[in-house]
Design a protein around this motif. Structure first.
Motif: not given
Lengths: 80, 902
Positions: B337-349, B355-362
């Motif tokens: 996911f990250s290689q595909s330029q998707g943005k990640i975020r830390y989730d406390e829960r 995974a936060d936001k996809s950049v590609q069709e996925q």
């Protein structure tokens, strides 16, 4: 590897293309009339935006046609 | 030990294997690691840097310790399928490259699909089912040799799984690739998959990432002892392989997942150590029913034992055990996911990066999306598969999900490390890196995990931090007193190691790059030519006779061209057919000299420059008809010149009616060179009047040869001698060459002699005597720069940089000792220059040869203000001596051009 939409051949892999840099930088109408600075700007200065960028490609291993696309330089998404 | 029943191994198919030359027996369906565990073999080679005892720690690609040397170097015991006769040598962190060629044939496949599903766990199988049922073209890839993922570890829904696999198998447009790792995710859904001997390039319209999650280790004192294992690995070894790694087990966890391991192994588990003060009541009650003690709000401070764990210390208590199953929580496998330029975020829960936001069709589903309950994984998988198929133009509906009890997953309470000696609390087992190392990094002022990684080497070993990465992030967070982890290191391909042999495929040896050969190639081979690579072309370099070295052969070939007659295969020169009513005007704008008024039947040498005025290519252009030219280019630049013409005609001057076609391979060209060239022509082309008066220099004519073959003969010369170039249809190249040789007169010569002959005349080779920073004026070629018409680059000759007096200019060099050969590339300095560095350079030698005609050596060079230095001496300081040379005009032979007409 980018998937580049050639207007004549459709979507093809990047390996079939040559990159042509920024689009919309025409060869000056009368180079002789330009100052050294203006000519130098034509030769050497191009935009390098983070985000949308209109650029030229040549389908060199296909139909050999030149065309322009708009690509997001961050995501590599081809917008148009 | 091997459990008497259960597991997915085939007990009727025993397989023999060796580890460090000791023989063992496993079963079909085992991995090397599970077979080792079944044989009571848990300890592997000691650690690479501190030689501490280590054991099998994981069950998959995240294994840090169990490295083995097989036929391939540095494989993981945990991902190596057991086969009969397997011989493994345990490795301490480093493998050994095999020095014999790999005889395996590796292949590549390029495929397109509608939906690519990465990961064959419950979410991935569910996605492939709903997508596949719509009729969409689906690929389901999983790194393991069997679909199922976590279901096989947890022994759940195996009947549903079997039915799903059968159904997927039966779908025409769905392809299942097991044993296949998606290791790289590039732009526009281009995903690279590594099967054992096959590399897949997949271009997918939609991608469903069901890549699962990695269980994290716990950091405490001596947490690297053999017998400490990820809790999911313990569960997998027991349920999937019926291999029991320990009899008396303690489970240490920060989350719910390890309870499943404890329950599956109930009678052998004494204690669960849970970091959470209030673990879910239902889990505690179930544990107690099974006779397992739960220590809440506690954690393991230290593992006890020397070669193998013998117990753990929890607060003041010591609890005996021979296996500790640890779970420090889960990290979704967001690598792709990250290689595909998707943005990640830390989730406390879930205490993880998600995974936060996809950049590609996925889509990203299941544990990869931090959804850890089975029902949730199935639900996400079914939905994503259907949605992906719909987005690609197919339609279907959601199926009824198989029954999976609804589970609520309680939040974890992470423990990053404990009080105690920090140099025995291991963060990265492969690098032997500890909390103490991380503290040194943060103590040195580092804050970013990227910096700490490079300072400590954490996450840089073969698994690239699959277990260590998040542990390090946690330790950094705690050491810095930060509230939450600040970021991860960058995920880059490949996800798991990929062999170079697989990437190379069949593009090895002769197939590495296409080889281009002229129609006369076989003759050259038969006649002993040595070859030179020019771009992809094989060109004859020289033709040594028995006993001749290169120098002798080249001098002989040169003498033949200057005194009798010699021939060269010039077919590799680039040739571009240029047609259209505006062809002349177009060439006028491209070349520095004028072509519009060139007469039909005539040729002209031309120079091409870039807009910055620098020489780009050169060649002879023939005017074949009013609206048709044939331009030749240098051998290596043919494609670039064609591209160049296309670019200017299409993008700058679309109003000009002119078209271009490459005809390089349609023509074969034979250069007949030397004072006796006419004698050869009179035999090969008896009907052609070759006299100087009738057949002028720089003209050509279309004729028929003695046998009737149509030919175009041009009187051009790249040697200064009388010369004719015979151009024929490439299909006749070999026979016409044979006819020329059959006259018995010419000596064949290659590129080396061609270089010497042209250099004696001061003719430059673009790319050898020029390097993209050289103007025509630098070469002393003002005569070819038209003062009247405009052309690409002309404006640049007025730039201050173009008229600097200290520009490097082309000059000749004659070594003071006529036998001294200057090395090409040698730097030149003025006499009396100090050799203290930096040494001020005057320029460099671009071409250097022995000359038969001059009976001495000579060279061409680019020298600052060189034309002003003519007559003076320059020095070429070499490693062991210095060569002195006199600067001369860059023309050494027949400066008056008297030999041109023979």
């Amino acid at each position: 590897m980018l998937l580049i939409p050639c207007p004549w051949c459709g979507d093809r892999d990047e390996t079939e293309f040559h990159y042509g840099g920024q689009a919309g930088v025409p060869y000056p109408e009368r180079p002789a009339d330009l100052s050294d600075e203006d000519w130098g700007r034509y030769l050497f200065v191009r935009d390098n935006p983070k985000g949308r960028f209109e650029e030229r490609w040549s389908h060199s291993a296909g139909c050999r046609r030149w065309f322009s696309i708009v690509r997001d330089t961050v995501s590599n998404e081809i917008v148009r | 030990m091997r459990l008497p029943e259960g597991g997915r191994i085939d007990r009727t198919k025993p397989l023999r294997f060796t580890v460090d030359d000791i023989e063992y027996t496993g079963c079909a369906g085992d991995t090397l690691a599970s077979a080792m565990i079944a044989n009571g073999l848990l300890e592997v080679a000691p650690s690479a840097y501190r030689q501490r005892p280590r054991g099998i720690f994981a069950a998959g690609v995240d294994e840090p310790n169990a490295l083995v040397q097989l036929d391939d170097p540095m494989q993981l015991a945990t991902t190596t399928e057991l086969v009969d006769g397997l011989a493994a040598i345990l490795l301490s962190g480093k493998g050994r490259l095999i020095d014999t060629p790999d005889p395996t044939r590796y292949d590549k496949r390029n495929v397109h699909c509608d939906v690519l599903v990465v990961g064959g766990g419950p979410a991935g199988v569910a996605a492939a089912l709903t997508a596949g049922r719509t009729g969409a073209r689906v690929i389901l890839a999983d790194e393991q040799n069997e679909l199922g993922g976590g279901l096989l570890t947890e022994n759940r829904l195996l009947d549903w799984l079997a039915d799903a696999v059968d159904e997927l198998d039966a779908l025409d447009e769905t392809r299942i690739l097991t044993g296949t790792t998606a290791f790289g995710y590039y732009d526009q859904n281009f995903v690279a998959l590594a099967e054992k001997h096959r590399l897949w390039h997949v271009r997918a319209k939609r991608v469903v990432l069901a890549t699962g999650a990695h269980e994290r280790p716990l950091v405490f004192v001596d947490n690297d002892l053999p017998g400490i294992m990820l809790s999911s690995a313990v569960r997998q070894y027991v349920n999937r392989y019926a291999a029991l790694p320990g009899e008396n087990i303690v489970v240490a966890t920060t989350n719910d997942a390890a309870y499943g391991t404890a329950f599956d192994l109930a009678t052998r588990v004494s204690t669960i150590v849970d970091s959470r003060p209030e673990p879910p009541r239902e889990l505690v009650r179930r544990a107690q029913e099974l006779g397992i003690e739960v220590l809440a709000g506690a954690h393991v401070q230290q593992a006890l034992g020397t070669r193998r764990i013998g117990g753990v210390r929890v607060g003041d208590r010591q609890i005996a055990c021979d296996l500790l199953a640890v779970s420090g929580g889960w990290s979704p496998a967001v690598h792709l996911f990250s290689q595909s330029q998707g943005k990640i975020r830390y989730d406390e829960r879930v205490a993880a990066f998600v995974a936060d936001k996809s950049v590609q069709e996925q889509h990203i589903v299941g544990a990869a999306n931090a959804v850890y309950d089975l029902a949730g994984c199935l639900r996400e998988g079914f939905r994503a598969g259907l949605e992906a198929a719909k987005r690609t133009g197919f339609d279907g509906s959601l199926p009824e999900a198989p029954y999976a009890a609804t589970e609520t997953v309680a939040p974890p309470t992470p423990v990053w490390f404990v009080d105690g000696p920090e140099d025995r609390q291991f963060v990265d087992l492969q690098r032997d890196a500890t909390v103490a190392d991380v503290r040194r990094a943060t103590g040195a002022g580092m804050r970013s995990v990227e910096h700490v990684k490079r300072y400590t080497t954490i996450g840089t070993a073969h698994d690239q931090g699959k277990t260590a990465g998040f542990a390090a992030i946690g330790v950094i967070t705690q050491l810095l007193g930060a509230e939450a982890p600040q970021g991860t290191t960058t995920y880059r391909p490949p996800y798991t190691p990929v062999s170079f042999a697989l990437l190379a495929g069949r593009d090895r040896g002769e197939l590495h790059d296409p080889v281009r050969m002229t129609p006369m190639h076989d003759w050259h081979v038969r006649n002993g030519a040595l070859f030179e690579n020019v771009g992809q072309w094989k060109r004859p370099w020289y033709y040594p006779r028995p006993g001749e070295d290169r120098k002798t052969a080249v001098l002989r070939e040169c003498r033949a061209a200057r005194t009798s007659v010699a021939v060269m295969d010039a077919s590799t020169l680039g040739k571009i057919d240029i047609q259209g009513p505006d062809a002349g005007e177009f060439l006028n704008r491209m070349y520095t000299n004028a072509f519009a008024k060139l007469k039909v039947g005539h040729c002209r040498y031309g120079l091409l420059c870039r807009p910055d005025g620098m020489v780009f290519d050169d060649g002879v252009v023939m005017r074949v008809a009013e609206n048709r030219f044939l331009a030749t280019t240098t051998t290596g630049n043919a494609a670039a010149v064609l591209d160049w013409f296309e670019e200017w005609s299409q993008t700058e001057w679309p109003d000009l009616k002119v078209w271009f076609t490459s005809v390089t391979e349609q023509w074969a060209t034979i250069a007949v060179v030397g004072p006796q060239a006419r004698t050869v022509l009179s035999i090969v082309a008896p009907d052609v009047d070759c006299s100087a008066e009738s057949f002028e220099f720089m003209t050509f004519r279309d004729v028929r040869l003695a046998d009737g073959t149509p030919a175009r003969i041009a009187r051009v010369s790249f040697s200064g001698e009388l010369a004719f170039e015979i151009n024929v249809d490439g299909r006749h190249g070999a026979e016409v060459w044979n006819a020329v040789m059959a006259t018995g007169l010419p000596t064949p010569y290659g590129t080396e002699t061609m270089h010497v002959l042209r250099a004696e005349k001061g003719y430059v080779i673009v790319g050898q005597d020029t390097d993209g920073t050289v103007t025509p004026q630098d070469l002393g070629m003002e005569w070819i720069v038209s003062p009247r018409k405009d052309f690409v680059g002309k404006r640049s000759y007025r730039r201050p940089d173009a008229v600097r007096p200290d520009r490097k200019q082309l000059v000749g060099l004659l070594p003071v000792d006529p036998e001294d050969l200057l090395p090409e590339g040698a730097q030149l300095i003025a006499p009396d220059t100090s050799l203290a560095q930096p040494v001020p350079m005057l320029g460099h030698v671009t071409s250097s040869y022995h000359s038969a005609a001059l009976e001495r050596t000579f060279a061409l060079a680019l020298v600052k203000g060189g034309r002003q230095l003519i007559g003076q001496t320059v020095l070429a300081p070499l490693r062991d001596r210095t060569i002195a040379a006199t600067v001369t005009e860059p023309i050494f032979y027949d400066p008056e051009g008297t030999r041109r007409d023979g």
